[in-house]
Write a protein that holds these residues in place. Structure first.
Motif, PDB file in Angstrom:
ATOM      1  N   LYS A  33      -3.631   6.691  31.990  1.00  0.00           N
ATOM      2  CA  LYS A  33      -4.066   8.091  32.043  1.00  0.00           C
ATOM      3  C   LYS A  33      -5.468   8.209  32.627  1.00  0.00           C
ATOM      4  N   ASN A  73       1.174   6.709  30.992  1.00  0.00           N
ATOM      5  CA  ASN A  73       2.414   7.419  31.292  1.00  0.00           C
ATOM      6  C   ASN A  73       3.356   6.430  31.945  1.00  0.00           C
ATOM      7  N   SER A  99       4.839   9.840  27.721  1.00  0.00           N
ATOM      8  CA  SER A  99       3.390   9.767  27.544  1.00  0.00           C
ATOM      9  C   SER A  99       3.066   9.030  26.249  1.00  0.00           C
TER      10      SER A  99
END
Length: 386
Positions: free
Chosen positions: A293, A354, A373
């Motif tokens: 991320k 992710n 996620s």
């Protein structure tokens, strides 16, 4: 490749790259009075050699009090994939009480070319279609219909009309043609004397809408039901290095590992792959595509798919795995990948990943419906021994 046994931990390491390496609602287009909709009874996966794809024609009306009249359109298609069954054309709904059944559908590639040339389609878009069905719905005096009187359009579900016509397209192309060709069936946004969609006030000469038509959903792919993927996100797990089942933190190494888990139900596995032997023979690749991320703020599923299929993109990393677990009849088929050696720092605990799982079977890729996620911080806070 496919090991049907109790899982061994998959030690495919993502070498800290994640922390150290830098699917309908309808609405007419503004100002349009009439839209055209093409729907089908098949999903993309069901368009296979030998299939019969039934296509349905609908209207989308800004005002369902507006009377409609004669219509003639080109149903554009790729003849390398489809052969239309012209005898299958059936008037439905309002057209069944208005249109002259003896006016048959006709195969007319030249008509399709002309219609496309008068539309807003680009040359590249036009090149995807090499034939057309001329579909005509004209007033049948035998039914008491006239083009000036027209007919009222019946509103169906989701703001579009009931189906007005159906026609079957046989899939006569082979798997290679389907893979490399154009499976869409479409109507161009031409609205003139060549292709017309006429309205009437009930007594005057029918006319096309002054502002043309909305054909943005006049193709089967725009409205096709999307089958849920067989590959599902199951969960994420965390393992604290040096801490065993006794939860003793004395030997904690200030690092943790995160595992992502994907699953396929036994029913989906068998329906898609037939059996374990066939799956072992034809599943050529499976695993995950990851992006930290902190490195990729807006994870792109399309980019991840491209990477899974052999491409590359900055900060997206593909990790194939080699084991799939099935613990017994009725259990899911499961595969995992382990991200190891994540240092126990505030920065890393604020990070996450992710991912998109993939399975390639006989050249066809299956993916999560959406990216999964995973928050390192959430896993850490939830599971670190008190």
């Amino acid at each position: 490749m496919l090991k049907m046994r109790k899982f061994l931990s998959i030690a495919l390491v993502v070498v800290m790259l994640l922390s150290t390496v830098a699917v309908s609602s309808f609405a007419l287009a503004d100002g349009k009075q009439v839209g055209l909709i093409l729907k089908t009874d098949k999903t993309v996966a069901e368009i296979v050699p030998g299939a019969k794809v039934t296509v349905y024609f609908h209207f989308e009306m800004a005002d369902y009090n507006q009377k409609m009249s004669d219509t003639k359109v080109a149903l554009l298609f790729d003849s390398n994939i489809y052969t239309p069954d012209l005898t299958s054309r059936t008037f439905l709904g309002d057209w069944a009480e208005y249109a002259k059944d003896a006016t048959t559908a006709k195969l007319n590639a030249a008509y399709g070319t002309t219609v496309m040339s008068q539309s807003t389609m680009t040359a590249e878009e036009q090149a995807k279609y090499n034939s057309a069905v001329m579909l005509t719905a004209g007033a049948d005096a035998g039914l008491g219909a006239t083009n000036k009187a027209g007919y009222n359009v019946t509103e169906g579900e989701n703001g579009i009309s009931v189906a007005e016509c159906s026609i079957v397209f046989d899939v006569t192309g082979d798997a290679e043609a389907i893979k490399n060709g154009n499976i869409n069936i479409s109507i161009a946004d031409t609205c003139n004397t060549t292709q017309f969609i006429k309205m009437t006030d009930g007594s005057s000469t029918p006319k096309n809408p002054a502002n043309g038509i909305d054909a943005s959903r006049a193709n089967i792919l725009a409205n096709m039901p999307v089958a849920s993927s067989i590959v599902k996100f199951s969960k994420a797990q965390i393992r604290f290095q040096g801490i065993g089942a006794d939860k003793d933190k004395t030997n904690y190494k200030n690092a943790f590992d995160v595992r992502t888990v994907a699953k396929i139900s036994q029913a989906d596995f068998l329906a898609t792959f037939t059996d374990e032997a066939n799956a072992k023979a034809k599943i050529t690749d499976f695993g995950f595509v990851y992006a930290a991320k902190s490195n990729v703020a807006d994870f792109s599923v399309d980019t991840a798919k491209a990477v899974a299929e052999g491409g590359s993109a900055e900060n997206y990393v593909k990790k194939s795995v080699t084991y799939m677990q099935h613990t017994g009849d009725g259990a899911d088929y499961v595969f995992t990948c382990l991200i190891t050696d994540i240092a126990d720092t505030d920065a890393n605990k604020a990070d996450g990943v992710n991912c998109l799982a993939f399975v390639c079977f006989d050249g066809t890729y299956y993916y999560f419906d959406a990216a999964a996620s995973v928050s390192y911080g959430d896993l850490y806070t939830t599971h670190f021994p008190a």
